[in-house]
Design an enzyme around this catalytic site. Structure first.
Site, PDB file in Angstrom:
ATOM      1  N   ASN A 125      56.606 -57.926  18.449  1.00 27.77           N
ATOM      2  CA  ASN A 125      57.762 -58.619  17.678  1.00 27.77           C
ATOM      3  C   ASN A 125      57.947 -57.517  16.522  1.00 27.77           C
ATOM      4  O   ASN A 125      58.360 -56.380  16.723  1.00 27.77           O
ATOM      5  CB  ASN A 125      57.109 -59.747  16.869  1.00 27.77           C
ATOM      6  N   ALA A 126      57.304 -57.692  15.235  1.00 28.63           N
ATOM      7  CA  ALA A 126      57.281 -56.515  14.296  1.00 28.63           C
ATOM      8  C   ALA A 126      58.681 -56.102  13.655  1.00 28.63           C
ATOM      9  O   ALA A 126      58.733 -54.847  13.339  1.00 28.63           O
ATOM     10  CB  ALA A 126      56.514 -55.748  14.671  1.00 28.63           C
ATOM     11  N   GLU A 127      59.852 -56.856  14.193  1.00 27.75           N
ATOM     12  CA  GLU A 127      61.008 -56.173  14.014  1.00 27.75           C
ATOM     13  C   GLU A 127      61.346 -54.706  14.502  1.00 27.75           C
ATOM     14  O   GLU A 127      62.274 -54.124  14.180  1.00 27.75           O
ATOM     15  CB  GLU A 127      61.506 -56.213  12.309  1.00 27.75           C
ATOM     16  N   TYR A 174      53.946 -67.095   5.968  1.00 30.08           N
ATOM     17  CA  TYR A 174      54.853 -66.373   4.994  1.00 30.08           C
ATOM     18  C   TYR A 174      55.620 -67.285   4.114  1.00 30.08           C
ATOM     19  O   TYR A 174      56.498 -67.652   4.021  1.00 30.08           O
ATOM     20  CB  TYR A 174      55.902 -65.634   6.021  1.00 30.08           C
ATOM     21  N   ASN A 207      51.070 -62.075  20.529  1.00 24.70           N
ATOM     22  CA  ASN A 207      51.599 -62.377  19.091  1.00 24.70           C
ATOM     23  C   ASN A 207      52.550 -63.352  18.837  1.00 24.70           C
ATOM     24  O   ASN A 207      53.665 -63.432  19.577  1.00 24.70           O
ATOM     25  CB  ASN A 207      52.399 -61.044  18.772  1.00 24.70           C
ATOM     26  N   GLU A 208      52.314 -64.273  18.198  1.00 22.64           N
ATOM     27  CA  GLU A 208      52.864 -65.555  17.840  1.00 22.64           C
ATOM     28  C   GLU A 208      53.197 -66.032  19.060  1.00 22.64           C
ATOM     29  O   GLU A 208      54.593 -66.485  19.197  1.00 22.64           O
ATOM     30  CB  GLU A 208      53.913 -65.443  16.759  1.00 22.64           C
ATOM     31  N   TYR A 221      59.472 -52.749   3.365  1.00 25.71           N
ATOM     32  CA  TYR A 221      59.178 -54.264   3.336  1.00 25.71           C
ATOM     33  C   TYR A 221      58.661 -54.778   1.810  1.00 25.71           C
ATOM     34  O   TYR A 221      58.242 -55.561   1.981  1.00 25.71           O
ATOM     35  CB  TYR A 221      57.836 -54.165   4.292  1.00 25.71           C
ATOM     36  N   TYR A 266      49.454 -52.633  15.246  1.00 28.35           N
ATOM     37  CA  TYR A 266      50.186 -53.081  16.249  1.00 28.35           C
ATOM     38  C   TYR A 266      49.967 -51.779  17.164  1.00 28.35           C
ATOM     39  O   TYR A 266      50.366 -50.617  16.496  1.00 28.35           O
ATOM     40  CB  TYR A 266      51.504 -53.285  15.815  1.00 28.35           C
ATOM     41  N   GLU A 306      48.304 -62.985   9.635  1.00 29.97           N
ATOM     42  CA  GLU A 306      49.090 -62.123   8.980  1.00 29.97           C
ATOM     43  C   GLU A 306      49.285 -63.101   7.704  1.00 29.97           C
ATOM     44  O   GLU A 306      49.916 -64.072   7.804  1.00 29.97           O
ATOM     45  CB  GLU A 306      50.491 -62.265   9.868  1.00 29.97           C
TER      46      GLU A 306
HETATM   47  C1  GAL Z   1      55.421 -62.238  12.025  1.00 33.33           C
HETATM   48  C2  GAL Z   1      55.456 -61.488  13.174  1.00 33.33           C
HETATM   49  C3  GAL Z   1      55.612 -60.034  12.765  1.00 33.33           C
HETATM   50  C4  GAL Z   1      56.604 -59.889  11.902  1.00 33.33           C
HETATM   51  C5  GAL Z   1      56.641 -60.777  10.774  1.00 33.33           C
HETATM   52  C6  GAL Z   1      57.914 -60.726   9.811  1.00 33.33           C
HETATM   53  O1  GAL Z   1      55.854 -63.526  12.398  1.00 33.33           O
HETATM   54  O2  GAL Z   1      54.230 -61.651  13.899  1.00 33.33           O
HETATM   55  O3  GAL Z   1      55.389 -58.946  13.780  1.00 33.33           O
HETATM   56  O4  GAL Z   1      57.733 -59.917  12.755  1.00 33.33           O
HETATM   57  O5  GAL Z   1      56.777 -62.042  11.358  1.00 33.33           O
HETATM   58  O6  GAL Z   1      58.129 -59.446   9.379  1.00 33.33           O
END
Ligand code: GAL
Length: 957
Positions: free
Chosen positions: A141-143, A257, A200-201, A357, A97, A290
């Site tokens: 995003n990426a928190e 995820y 992104n998303e 993480y 990113y 991802e």
């Molecule tokens: C994804 C997003 C990432 C990060 C991840 C959770 O949905 O694209 O940037 O936020 O979730 O860590």
């Protein structure tokens, strides 16, 4: 945090998928009537693709990538370390990113120097031998604060993540700065960038014109590689078969995820589904854009629990299952290395300082059992090339045990077969065995397989393994290499489980079992080896019409001891050492760049001599033909005690006589934010150019004498607070609000997000005269924009309402004093000490008192320095540990040599240890630690602080 979760879980979970599937025909019909369907662009430069895989110059590759955030590791020299560790685990790519916020303090101002030098980053990736998936957003995003958007964007009209004017000019400005840097590092220019990820998303509140424009801008800026995007939610709008209109990308991918973010409950097993990456279109490879490789710690369980939640068992089952059931050939794991939310980098509602993480490589760059699993899988994906093109085929039966099931794929050109063996019930925890009845390309074989609960194996048959022909094996292949005129192969299986490997020969070969217990039989061209996976068995096969083969058959654990590196004279395999980064060969010597502790090292190489870094290693030749030597223990690293703390109180802004005449007048009556203030003037910090960290307000009013209460309201982001003084007297503190309106329909707006009501003590007001209200607001970062809704993103920070009865107040505001050129826009906030350099190593603190006693409400600084002289040529990552229990009475900003490396406190998160990365840390000289302690109540402040080492290895480069 909650709002984000609410916004996300429904989209990830199956009901959403089901709804999307039901709606799909309707949406399809609608879309087809609205858009023309232009032809699909296919090849870009030398990076092409078809339905199976990406290709570079026509050569198929399995893309095995992991995510890395350079902005979470503010030390260029350590980028190399992390990326080399990626490469050594069998990754051939890194996903990056690029954070707009990290580079731009103000509109029109961009900085790509020092820790922001992404040109250097891309060169480093290239040197490490990795392709790059470039992901410049604009939204990431990426928190991360604002989801990567700079906070100044909150003052720009036009909905963010849309094509609306205002936002449009802003994001184009960013793209025109970052794209040319990426463009000159593309594969088509001889560089590493292989894919370009747009947005992104981007799936909620979408705007196709915007999505298309990002791609048009990229092409105009010279981006030639295929453009991709990462869809969050399975059947997403830019990825379905019908998405060939505006905004559609060449190779859409999907984020998955399956293990959720509930680290407190690491026993969970796929609560968010089976994690199968969808095939989105017939003409493109399956791309896991991802795929979960760790988790954010939403419940403050600590990252070790996140590492368990997403540990080797999850990786074995979910990753292999995904590979085999979908035929995916493009993977990017999120995260490979997480890093640190130093400064004000965090999106405060989801994360605290550490962004470890629970990744395979820890925040302090240590390798974990997850790394071993990546290495086992990654080396396999690189070595066994027929995997890049496979289709589903009938799978062999698991005779006698219905608990197990198989899934098979084959490469149509080579015939090579791949069989997944797993439990039918993916949640099963029993260990089961079966005899696999396998009609393999070279004949039918029965081989024993044992599968532990929550494990899975990918077995191979009909494979040209170097100069050998592997008929079938019930061990997994980790890697194989042609070394010194023979093939060396590393196979492995669960410790104690039975295994069989069958190889084809023209005539009976000579077989020597050099180590271990292996039963050897030969029958009409089939050499069959039967064994149990134990330690490391070694079998040397010569003759039989093929070049020699050394088979090394290990367990998961012994396989993990192996490394592979390429040299100009061919590959080498290494058993032992902590990490092999690379190898070179010259004359009769092979030289490893390796991290070592004391222990044996064995190198499979035709060379006669071994060097590791600068050390010549004395070696002997083993019966396996390898070189065996030993490495030395690293020298002890001495870390001094932290003593000699000096302290100084600040917050002079609380005193009525403080001169604020040079502060900015806060007198706006309108704002771009969709949140309109309840009282005027507008007091939103961003509207006055103060975006990060602490902000001071001073309100002046002439009291009537009838005022009894101060009513305030602040939005800070989660974990923020504010402290209030009237005429120099401390009135108390309140928690800052998180959202006035999250924009998420599931969560109703909150009209009173961060209230603070303070009674005015008798006698404090001066009727008919000037009174001063001083407010220190600790903001903690900016909301993300995951749902592309300004209600959420343009949430103000700072005071959002303020009144003292009906008495008019005039306000001044002060935040960060200019951007720190070295440390960038996110390091420094607006505390008095920060504005006057108390955090900087050069600040003269000699006149400060020694730090003892009770800290009053407000801000007190403590400083000390320490000398380090870490052993040269060793990697000793250092951390700072807070002893004792934190109290909600205070919060601490931690500055190392002027860099804000994190925040500590009972209200801040579970973190007690903070990484001090080399580069910011002077490993051979003096360092300064400065703590800015904001006390809400009188307190003795944090407990004793100490330094500790996360690890210690010799770093033979
Ligand atoms: C994804 C997003 C990432 C990060 C991840 C959770 O949905 O694209 O940037 O936020 O979730 O860590």
């Amino acid at each position: 945090m909650v709002a984000k979760l609410k916004g996300r879980v429904p989209f990830r979970a199956d009901p959403w998928k089901a709804t999307m599937r039901r709606l799909f025909p309707v949406l399809l019909a609608l879309l087809l009537t609205c858009v023309a369907v232009p032809g699909q662009a296919r090849a870009a430069g030398e990076v092409t693709y078809d339905e199976h895989s990406l290709m570079v110059d026509g050569r198929r590759i399995v893309l095995q990538s992991a995510e890395f955030h350079y902005f979470r590791l503010p030390s260029q020299e350590l980028w190399e370390d992390v990326l080399e560790k990626f490469k050594a685990a069998g990754f051939n790519a890194v996903s990056l990113y690029f954070s707009w916020a990290y580079h731009s303090p103000r509109p029109g101002v961009y900085d790509f120097t020092g820790v922001r030098d992404v040109d250097r980053l891309l060169r480093t990736a290239e040197r490490a031998g990795l392709y790059v998936i470039a992901r410049p957003g604009p939204y990431i995003n990426a928190e991360s604060t604002g989801g990567g958007f700079p906070a100044w964007l909150k003052t720009v009209p036009g909905r963010a993540r849309s094509f609306e004017a205002g936002y449009r000019e802003a994001y184009r400005e960013w793209l025109h700065r970052i794209n040319p840097i990426i463009a000159r590092h593309q594969v088509t220019e001889g560089g590493p960038v292989i894919l370009y990820n747009a947005e992104n998303e981007y799936q909620v509140n979408t705007d196709a014109a915007y999505m298309q424009d990002i791609q048009d801008q990229a092409r105009a800026d010279g981006i030639e590689v295929p453009i991709t995007t990462n869809d969050c939610c399975d059947a997403g709008s830019w990825s379905s078969t019908w998405a060939t209109g505006p905004g559609a990308v060449q190779i859409p991918g999907v984020d998955d995820y399956p293990q959720s973010f509930e680290c407190a409950n690491p026993e969970l097993w796929g609560p968010w589904g089976e994690g199968l990456t969808e095939k989105l279109r017939d003409d493109i490879p399956v791309f896991a854009a991802e795929y979960q490789a760790g988790a954010i710690d939403l419940g403050n369980a600590g990252y070790e629990r996140c590492r368990e939640l997403t540990g080797p068992a999850f990786m074995k089952f979910f990753y292999k299952n995904n590979l085999m059931r979908t035929g995916a050939t493009m993977f990017s794991y999120y995260m490979g290395y997480g890093g640190t939310n130093w400064g004000w980098l965090a999106q405060p509602n989801d994360v605290y300082t550490s962004y470890d993480y629970g990744a395979a490589i820890t925040e302090a760059r240590q390798l974990t059992p997850k790394y071993d699993e990546f290495k086992r899988q990654g080396l396999f994906l690189q070595a066994v090339t027929p995997l890049a093109k496979t289709g589903a085929v009938p799978s062999p039966a698991t005779s006698g045990n219905a608990a197990l099931t198989t899934v098979a794929r084959a490469n149509p050109d080579t015939g090579t077969q791949f069989v997944l063996v797993r439990h039918e019930d993916r949640a099963a925890t029993s260990t089961d065995e079966t005899i696999l009845d396998w009609a393999a390309p070279d004949g039918r074989h029965q081989v024993p397989v044992q599968v532990k609960g929550r494990d899975a194996h990918v077995l191979v048959a009909g494979y040209d393994l170097g100069g050998q022909r592997l008929a079938v094996s019930s061990s997994e292949i980790m890697t194989h290499a042609a070394i010194g005129g023979r093939d060396v192969a590393v196979l492995y299986g669960t410790a104690g489980s039975p295994g069989a490997t069958v190889l084809r020969y023209a005539s009976r070969p000579t077989v020597k079992v050099l180590e271990g217990r292996v039963r050897v039989t030969y029958d009409e061209g089939d050499l069959r080896l039967d064994y149990a996976h134990e330690g490391l068995a070694r079998v040397l096969v010569t003759g039989g019409g093929r070049r020699p083969l050394l088979l090394l058959i290990g367990t998961d654990e012994t396989a993990a001891e192996f490394w592979r590196a390429e040299t100009a004279a061919g590959p080498v395999l290494v058993r032992g050492t902590e990490l092999v980064r690379s190898a070179t060969s010259y004359g009769d010597t092979v030289r490893l760049a390796a991290d070592t502790k004391a222990g044996p090292v064995e190198v499979f190489t035709p060379a006669d001599r071994l060097r590791i870094g600068q050390d010549e290693i004395r070696v002997t030749r083993t019966p396996s033909g390898s070189l065996l030597g030993a490495t030395r223990a690293p020298g002890q690293a001495h870390l001094p005690a932290l003593t000699g703390w000096r302290a100084h109180a600040e917050s002079p802004e609380a005193a009525p006589g403080f001169d604020d005449s040079r502060w900015t007048a806060a007198d706006h009556t309108t704002t771009v934010s969709p949140h309109k203030p309840k009282t005027l003037p507008v007091l939103y910090a961003d509207d006055y150019g103060f975006h990060y960290g602490n902000v001071w307000y001073r309100g002046h009013f002439t009291a009537t004498g009838s005022e009894t209460r101060v009513d305030l309201n602040a939005i800070t982001g989660l974990r923020g607070n504010y402290l209030v003084w009237l005429n120099g007297r401390y009135l108390g503190s309140a928690a800052g609000g998180v959202q006035a309106d999250s924009g998420d329909q599931a969560t109703p707006p909150n009209p009173d997000p961060g209230p603070g009501r303070f009674d005015i003590p008798d006698g404090l007001l001066k009727a008919g005269a000037g009174n001063v209200l001083s407010v220190l607001v600790a903001t903690t970062g900016h909301n993300d924009d995951w749902i592309a809704d300004d209600l959420r993103f343009k949430q103000p920070r700072g005071l959002v309402a303020a009144s003292v009865g009906d008495t008019p107040i005039t306000w001044r505001i002060q935040g960060t004093a200019g951007t720190d050129r070295l440390r960038g826009p996110l390091s420094t906030g607006g505390l008095y000490g920060e504005r006057t350099g108390w955090h900087l190593p050069t600040y003269p603190d000699k006149s400060w008192n020694s730090a003892t006693g009770t800290l009053p409400p407000g801000v007190t600084w403590q400083r000390t320095s320490f000398r380090l002289d870490l052993p040269k040529g060793q990697d000793v990552p250092v951390g700072l540990r807070f002893g004792g229990d934190p109290s909600p009475a205070y919060r601490v900003l931690i500055f190392l040599n002027g860099w804000n490396i994190g925040q500590y406190g009972a209200d801040i998160g579970p973190q007690r240890e903070f990484s001090l990365p080399a580069g910011l840390l002077n490993e051979h000289g003096t360092n300064t630690l400065a703590l800015a302690i904001t006390a809400e109540q009188p307190t003795t402040g944090p407990g004793p602080l100490g330094l500790f080492a996360y690890g210690n290895v010799r770093s033979g480069r």
